[in-house]
Design an enzyme around this catalytic site. Structure first.
Site, PDB file in Angstrom:
ATOM      1  N   SER A  65      -0.451   3.287  -4.928  1.00 42.08           N
ATOM      2  CA  SER A  65      -0.087   2.648  -3.617  1.00 42.08           C
ATOM      3  C   SER A  65       0.249   3.535  -2.759  1.00 42.08           C
ATOM      4  CB  SER A  65       0.960   1.565  -3.759  1.00 42.08           C
ATOM      5  OG  SER A  65       0.542   0.424  -4.312  1.00 42.08           O
ATOM      6  N   LYS A  68      -1.436   3.677   0.646  1.00 44.22           N
ATOM      7  CA  LYS A  68      -1.014   2.701   1.707  1.00 44.22           C
ATOM      8  C   LYS A  68      -0.582   3.563   3.003  1.00 44.22           C
ATOM      9  CE  LYS A  68      -0.111  -1.448  -0.869  1.00 44.22           C
ATOM     10  NZ  LYS A  68      -0.023  -1.247  -2.182  1.00 44.22           N
ATOM     11  N   SER A 129       5.540  -2.706  -0.418  1.00 49.57           N
ATOM     12  CA  SER A 129       4.185  -2.144  -1.046  1.00 49.57           C
ATOM     13  C   SER A 129       3.202  -3.307  -1.481  1.00 49.57           C
ATOM     14  CB  SER A 129       4.245  -1.462  -2.519  1.00 49.57           C
ATOM     15  OG  SER A 129       3.090  -0.421  -2.898  1.00 49.57           O
TER      16      SER A 129
END
Length: 411
Positions: A65, A68, A129
Site C-alpha cells: 500500500s 497509494k 489505507s
C-alpha cells in the site's frame, strides 16, 4: 528498545553561514546497536536528497500500500491542473462497496450509490489505507485501472523513477483486484520498486505538494459520520511516536509478499528526513521499530549543518566581471566525523563559455551551476550536488568593451 524512544541524541549544529564550507563538529556516539532489520532501507535528507543510510536500497521489492502515495500524487497533480478539486464527488459502484466490506483488506465501508469527495477518499486512502477508497478515488476523472496506471507511471518518471513495476493504484496483487485487475497480466503481479525509488517519490511529493502532510499527520478523521483512525503508529500521540522526531507522514504498506513496509517523513531538530523500510524482519509493527532505528542511526552518527554556501565567480563577457553564486536557500548538510564539507563548482554547459566560465547574460535566481560535495552521496548514488544561482543580474558587455578587454589581455 521501543520505537517510541530516542536516546543518546546529540545537539545538531546549525551553522548559518554564507561560506562554502563549515567547521567540523563531533557528534555523541552510542554503543547501542541500531541495526535496521529489513530487506531494504534508506534514509535521506528531504531537501538535498543526501543519503544518510542505505541497505539494499536498489533492490526491487513489493511495496504493497505504499503504492497509494503514487495514486494520491496523481490526484494532487490533477487538482493542480484544474481537472479536479478536493470537493469533486465520486459515486461508489456496487463492486467498490462490496470490496470495501472485505475484512481481508484494509478498508472503510463505502455505500454503493453514495458520492464521496476527493478529499474524503484521499483521507481514507492515506490515513486508513482503504483499498476500495483508493480505487474509487482513481476513477475521479473517469479512468480505468489501465489508464490510471499509465498516469502513475508518468508521475513517478517526474520523480526520477524509470523502472517501477506498477499494476494498480492500491498495491494488491492483480488477482485481488478482481474486475479492476489488468488483462494479460499475471495473477500474482504486484507493484514493485526499490527503497531508493520510494524515497524519490516521497521527496517529490513533499516538495511539490507539501499540503499532503496536513492529511498524513492526522491521527483520525470523520468520513460519512464514522471516525477513521490512523494506522501510522509513529504519529504524535500514537504508541510508537518518537520523542525527538516529529513524524507527520507518510504511508504504511502490508501484503503477504511485501511483509511490513513504511515510508516515513519527520523533522529532527528542524531538519526534514525521509526514511523507507521495506520488508521489516518479523513483520507487523517492526516496520516502526526499524524506522526508529534509522532515526537513531542518523542522530548518533551525523551532525547537521544549516548553510547557504556561496562562491565568487568571474563573468568574462559581463558588464561586471564578477558575481556571486549561492544556493536558492539554506540547505542542510549531514556530516560524519572526518568528512570535509568543501564543495567544487561546475558551471552548466548552457551557461558556460568554451573555457567553462560563466557567460553573460545571466539572471538573478537562474540555475547556472552546481556545487559537488565529495564524501557526501546524493539520491542518484553519485556525489551530492546542489544547484547554485547568481545573486544579481549580469548583462553582457558591448562589443567594444569586450574587444578592449581582449586587447588588454594580449598586450
Amino acid at each position: 528498545m521501543t520505537a517510541g524512544s530516542l536516546t543518546a541524541v546529540p545537539a545538531a549544529v546549525h551553522a548559518d553561514t554564507t561560506t562554502s564550507s563549515t567547521s567540523s563538529s563531533s557528534s555523541t556516539n552510542s554503543t547501542t546497536d541500531y541495526t535496521v532489520n529489513a530487506k531494504a532501507a534508506i534514509a535521506i535528507d528531504a531537501t538535498t536528497g543526501q543519503i544518510l543510510y542505505a541497505k539494499n536500497a536498489n533492490t526491487k521489492l513489493a511495496i504493497a500500500s505504499i503504492s497509494k502515495i503514487i495514486t494520491v500524487g496523481v490526484i494532487e497533480q490533477e487538482i493542480k491542473a484544474g481537472k479536479l478539486s478536493w470537493n469533486t464527488k465520486v459515486k461508489v459502484t456496487k463492486e467498490e462497496a462490496k470490496l470495501s466490506e472485505n475484512t481481508e483488506y484494509s478498508n472503510i465501508t463505502l455505500t454503493a450509490g453514495k458520492s464521496y469527495t476527493v478529499k474524503e477518499l484521499t483521507e481514507a486512502a492515506m490515513i486508513k489505507s482503504a483499498d476500495a477508497a483508493a480505487i474509487t478515488l482513481s476513477r475521479a476523472t473517469g479512468d480505468s485501472t489501465a489508464s490510471f496506471v499509465k498516469k502513475m507511471q508518468a508521475f513517478v518518471k517526474k520523480a526520477g523513477v524509470t523502472d517501477a513495476k506498477l499494476y494498480n493504484q492500491v498495491g494488491l496483487t492483480n488477482s485481488q483486484m478482481g474486475s479492476y485487475g489488468l488483462k494479460g497480466v499475471a495473477k500474482n503481479a504486484e507493484n514493485e520498486m526499490t527503497a531508493t525509488d520510494v524515497a524519490k517519490i516521497a521527496q517529490y511529493l513533499i516538495k511539490n505538494y507539501p499540503s499532503l502532510l496536513n492529511i498524513t499527520k492526522l491521527t483520525s478523521t470523520t468520513i460519512d459520520g464514522t471516525t477513521v483512525t490512523t494506522i501510522n503508529k509513529m504519529l504524535a500521540g500514537q504508541s510508537d511516536a518518537p520523542t525527538q522526531v516529529k513524524i507527520d507522514g507518510l504511508k504504511t504498506g502490508t501484503s503477504d509478499k511485501a511483509g511490513a513496509c513504511f515510508v516515513s517523513t519527520g523533522t529532527y531538530q528542524g531538519h526534514r528526513i525521509i526514511t523507507v523500510v521495506l520488508h521489516a524482519t518479523g513483520g507487523g509493527d517492526e516496520r516502526f521499530t526499524q524506522t526508529a532505528n534509522l532515526y537513531h542511526l542518523i542522530a548518533n552518527e551525523y551532525t547537521a549543518y544549516t548553510v547557504q554556501p556561496s562562491v565568487a565567480v568571474t563573468v568574462p563577457n559581463g558588464k561586471v566581471t564578477t558575481t556571486t553564486l549561492t544556493t536558492q536557500g539554506k540547505i542542510t548538510l549531514w556530516k560524519k566525523d572526518g568528512t570535509l564539507l568543501s564543495p567544487s563548482l561546475a558551471i552548466n554547459s548552457k551557461a558556460a563559455d568554451k573555457n567553462g566560465k560563466l557567460t553573460a547574460p545571466v539572471k538573478k535566481g537562474q540555475v547556472v551551476g552546481e556545487l559537488t560535495y565529495a564524501g557526501l552521496t546524493g539520491l542518484d548514488g553519485n556525489m551530492l550536488t546542489v544547484d547554485v544561482v547568481p545573486t544579481t543580474n549580469v548583462d553582457k558587455a558591448n562589443v567594444f568593451v569586450r574587444m578592449g578587454r581582449w586587447v588588454k589581455s594580449h598586450i
